[in-house]
Design an enzyme around this catalytic site. Structure first.
Site, PDB file in Angstrom:
ATOM      1  N   GLU A  10      25.830  61.316   1.631  1.00 11.66           N
ATOM      2  CA  GLU A  10      24.830  60.958   2.637  1.00 11.66           C
ATOM      3  C   GLU A  10      24.235  59.611   2.231  1.00 11.66           C
ATOM      4  O   GLU A  10      23.875  59.417   1.068  1.00 11.66           O
ATOM      5  CB  GLU A  10      23.752  62.036   2.749  1.00 11.66           C
ATOM      6  CG  GLU A  10      23.178  62.464   1.403  1.00 11.66           C
ATOM      7  CD  GLU A  10      22.363  63.737   1.469  1.00 11.66           C
ATOM      8  OE1 GLU A  10      21.141  63.626   1.648  1.00 11.66           O
ATOM      9  OE2 GLU A  10      22.956  64.819   1.316  1.00 11.66           O
ATOM     10  N   ASP A  95      15.600  59.154   8.245  1.00  6.91           N
ATOM     11  CA  ASP A  95      15.079  59.743   7.017  1.00  6.91           C
ATOM     12  C   ASP A  95      14.322  58.671   6.237  1.00  6.91           C
ATOM     13  O   ASP A  95      14.895  57.644   5.868  1.00  6.91           O
ATOM     14  CB  ASP A  95      16.229  60.289   6.174  1.00  6.91           C
ATOM     15  CG  ASP A  95      15.736  61.076   4.968  1.00  6.91           C
ATOM     16  OD1 ASP A  95      14.599  61.565   5.002  1.00  6.91           O
ATOM     17  OD2 ASP A  95      16.503  61.197   3.995  1.00  6.91           O
ATOM     18  N   GLU A 100      20.163  57.412   8.590  1.00  9.83           N
ATOM     19  CA  GLU A 100      21.001  58.033   7.568  1.00  9.83           C
ATOM     20  C   GLU A 100      22.191  58.724   8.219  1.00  9.83           C
ATOM     21  O   GLU A 100      22.063  59.367   9.272  1.00  9.83           O
ATOM     22  CB  GLU A 100      20.206  59.042   6.738  1.00  9.83           C
ATOM     23  CG  GLU A 100      21.049  59.772   5.706  1.00  9.83           C
ATOM     24  CD  GLU A 100      20.221  60.507   4.666  1.00  9.83           C
ATOM     25  OE1 GLU A 100      20.723  61.515   4.135  1.00  9.83           O
ATOM     26  OE2 GLU A 100      19.088  60.089   4.386  1.00  9.83           O
ATOM     27  N   SER A 102      25.120  61.491   7.198  1.00 12.37           N
ATOM     28  CA  SER A 102      25.635  62.484   6.254  1.00 12.37           C
ATOM     29  C   SER A 102      27.023  62.903   6.718  1.00 12.37           C
ATOM     30  O   SER A 102      27.177  63.389   7.844  1.00 12.37           O
ATOM     31  CB  SER A 102      24.718  63.711   6.191  1.00 12.37           C
ATOM     32  OG  SER A 102      23.446  63.375   5.693  1.00 12.37           O
ATOM     33  N   THR A 103      28.003  62.726   5.871  1.00 12.95           N
ATOM     34  CA  THR A 103      29.358  63.097   6.251  1.00 12.95           C
ATOM     35  C   THR A 103      29.454  64.601   6.485  1.00 12.95           C
ATOM     36  O   THR A 103      28.664  65.378   5.942  1.00 12.95           O
ATOM     37  CB  THR A 103      30.379  62.733   5.153  1.00 12.95           C
ATOM     38  OG1 THR A 103      30.157  63.569   3.998  1.00 12.95           O
ATOM     39  CG2 THR A 103      30.304  61.270   4.766  1.00 12.95           C
ATOM     40  N   HIS A 156      23.387  59.687  -1.682  1.00 12.48           N
ATOM     41  CA  HIS A 156      23.480  60.945  -2.408  1.00 12.48           C
ATOM     42  C   HIS A 156      24.853  61.581  -2.235  1.00 12.48           C
ATOM     43  O   HIS A 156      25.522  61.387  -1.222  1.00 12.48           O
ATOM     44  CB  HIS A 156      22.402  61.912  -1.925  1.00 12.48           C
ATOM     45  CG  HIS A 156      21.009  61.394  -2.125  1.00 12.48           C
ATOM     46  ND1 HIS A 156      19.896  62.026  -1.582  1.00 12.48           N
ATOM     47  CD2 HIS A 156      20.525  60.317  -2.798  1.00 12.48           C
ATOM     48  CE1 HIS A 156      18.808  61.356  -1.930  1.00 12.48           C
ATOM     49  NE2 HIS A 156      19.168  60.318  -2.646  1.00 12.48           N
ATOM     50  N   ASN A 158      26.987  65.430  -2.717  1.00 14.72           N
ATOM     51  CA  ASN A 158      26.773  66.871  -2.750  1.00 14.72           C
ATOM     52  C   ASN A 158      28.075  67.569  -3.113  1.00 14.72           C
ATOM     53  O   ASN A 158      29.125  67.274  -2.531  1.00 14.72           O
ATOM     54  CB  ASN A 158      26.288  67.368  -1.388  1.00 14.72           C
ATOM     55  CG  ASN A 158      24.952  66.760  -1.014  1.00 14.72           C
ATOM     56  OD1 ASN A 158      23.929  67.118  -1.575  1.00 14.72           O
ATOM     57  ND2 ASN A 158      24.953  65.812  -0.079  1.00 14.72           N
ATOM     58  N   HIS A 242      23.093  68.360  -5.998  1.00 16.46           N
ATOM     59  CA  HIS A 242      22.630  67.220  -5.212  1.00 16.46           C
ATOM     60  C   HIS A 242      22.489  66.036  -6.166  1.00 16.46           C
ATOM     61  O   HIS A 242      21.574  65.998  -6.995  1.00 16.46           O
ATOM     62  CB  HIS A 242      21.288  67.577  -4.564  1.00 16.46           C
ATOM     63  CG  HIS A 242      20.783  66.579  -3.575  1.00 16.46           C
ATOM     64  ND1 HIS A 242      21.533  66.140  -2.503  1.00 16.46           N
ATOM     65  CD2 HIS A 242      19.589  65.933  -3.481  1.00 16.46           C
ATOM     66  CE1 HIS A 242      20.823  65.282  -1.787  1.00 16.46           C
ATOM     67  NE2 HIS A 242      19.645  65.127  -2.372  1.00 16.46           N
TER      68      HIS A 242
END
Length: 502
Positions: A10, A95, A100, A102-103, A156, A158, A242
């Site tokens: 992300e 965000d 942002e 996020s895949t 980030h 995950n 994370h």
């Protein structure tokens, strides 16, 4: 023991309104997200479902009180900001005053690269569409991590892990890995210190912003190991690691090795196979010291008394990973796992001999080489404002402005995915995770999807008084193999819901 696991990234993008330095970034970010959603999502726009989110749950065994939490941690509150789910299964939202992306969940490093690259194109298209609206403004987006004035925004990662893995083992083995990993994954930065006022060039954009070894925060007192315990899956089986210590990468090889090597180390941690104590003294200080030395000669002191460079420390992890793959898989190791190991070794060998030889593969080296060319040509010192502008321009998502894209077009950056694949990934979900079900539902039944999240799709069906939730707790179900034929066959959301619940 392989690079395959459920994972994703992300990225918060830097944003500025051209000619309006005082423009509200939250408003501009909302314009970007809403413009893309309005142009590409047909019929009803599903809202994000916050019900299952638990951002204050700590992996160390407790929940932080909402009364003492920083407002930036309360990501389970619907603030009314732009927040949409795309047909490729990704999330596009605002965000912390940044747009942002996020895949969707994927299971291989190459797929992380592919859907992350799709996110770059989504962001570019979104900014273009925002400018075309009545009264629209020219908005520039940057895939970077700092505004150069003391603010940082995240990139980030995950990774889904086995819940049975002791969290203390994760901290012990991952901390030195993350301290040293930046020599491969850093995106490079002009300036030293959070405000960038120190003179020089460093390997990572994020390293100066980390202050503690372990913690729950992501925007204040940033930790090397983040303890947020929000698996978005069965909490009895899984935890979601994370990772907030990485940079936003443009180079495909950097992204590929960032997630690929981390996946291998996580597999070793889960299997109890990290047989050496690689802990470093003063990890936060070491993180910064490595970043501040692009010659890569800084020696880190390990707690066992050894002194190694970051590259040599990475080689220790590589050696352990290669042995573990051989022991567990032997000749059955999959091609992508073997490729990550081979690339990891090749990159580390060349970093030790001649870092600039990696200008076509790693972001920080590509950027450093560009900057040195300008410095040599124009006689610039590291504190010259022109170099800071070149740094920023490297990360510009506009193809006509981006120095990274200029290198790509010139054939000077190695590609792992094709433009055609990226174009498809902007709209199509990965076939082998639950993102396939989420994305297909958004594409086929848009009028009847009221909300969605990582672990559910919620339908608003005609004739039913209440909303109907379809759980997607298992990230490896809801794939094309599991539900592809069913989705093709069911022409309506009602038919799909009946087939799933009867």
């Amino acid at each position: 023991m392989s690079v395959r696991r459920v994972m994703g990234v992300e990225v918060e993008y830097g944003i500025s309104v051209q000619g309006q330095p005082q423009a509200n970034p939250m408003v501009a970010s909302s314009q970007v997200v809403n413009a893309y959603a309005s142009a590409t999502l047909r019929a009803r726009r599903a809202r994000w479902d916050f019900e299952e989110e638990s951002p204050l749950r700590d992996a160390r065994g407790y929940d932080v009180s909402r009364q003492v939490a920083d407002p930036s941690q309360l990501t389970d509150e619907d603030l009314g900001l732009a927040n949409v789910i795309l047909t490729n299964g990704a999330r596009l939202y605002v965000d912390h005053a940044h747009p942002e992306y996020s895949t969707p969940e994927v299971v291989t490093p190459r797929d992380v690269v592919l859907w992350d690259k799709a996110g770059e194109q989504v962001m570019h298209d979104a900014a273009v569409r925002a400018a075309q609206l009545p009264g629209g403004q020219q908005i520039a987006l940057y895939k970077n991590n700092t505004d150069g004035k003391g603010a940082s925004y995240g990139a980030h990662e995950n990774y889904l892990m086995r819940r049975s893995t002791p969290f203390a083992d994760i901290v012990r083995h991952l901390t030195p890995f993350f301290v040293s990993r930046q020599v491969v994954t850093g995106s490079g930065r002009v300036g030293i210190g959070q405000d960038g006022r120190g003179v020089g060039f460093q390997v990572s954009q994020r390293s100066d912003f980390f202050e503690v070894e372990v913690g729950l925060e992501t925007t204040l007192k940033r930790p090397i190991i983040n303890t947020r315990d929000e698996p978005h899956a069965d909490p009895e089986k899984y935890r979601r690691l994370h990772v907030i210590v990485g940079d936003a990468n443009l180079a495909e090889v950097s992204t590929y090795l960032k997630v690929g090597t981390t996946a291998l180390v996580l597999a070793m941690v889960e299997d109890g196979a990290v047989s050496r104590d690689l802990a470093v003294e003063s990890p936060v200080a070491a993180l910064r010291e490595v970043s501040h030395d692009p010659t890569l000669r800084t020696l880190l002191t390990l707690r066992d008394g050894r002194r190694l460079t970051a590259v040599q420390l990475q080689m220790e992890y590589l050696e352990l990973a290669r042995k573990h793959v051989e022991d567990r898989l032997g000749a059955d190791a999959d091609a992508q796992t073997l490729d990550v190991l081979a690339r990891w070794e090749s990159v580390l060998d060349r970093l030790e001999r001649d870092p600039l030889s990696l200008a076509g593969e790693l972001d920080w080296v590509a950027k450093l080489k560009l900057l040195e060319q300008y410095r040599s040509r124009d006689g610039l010192e590291w504190d010259d404002a022109k170099l800071a502008l070149i740094d920023l321009q490297y990360s510009d998502v506009r193809p006509e402005k981006s120095l990274h894209q200029r290198l790509v077009r010139a054939g000077r950056m190695e590609r792992l995915v094709t433009d055609a694949e990226v174009e498809a990934a902007m709209h199509e979900p990965p076939p082998d995770t639950r993102a396939y079900f989420r994305g297909r539902c958004l594409e086929k039944y848009a009028e009847h999807v009221a909300a969605a999240s990582w672990d559910s799709v919620i339908f608003d069906l005609p004739g039913r008084e209440s909303l109907q939730r379809i759980p997607t707790v298992d990230p490896l179900r809801g794939t094309r193999r599991h539900v592809g034929e069913l989705l093709d066959r069911c022409e309506t959301a009602e038919a799909l819901f009946t087939a799933l619940t009867q």
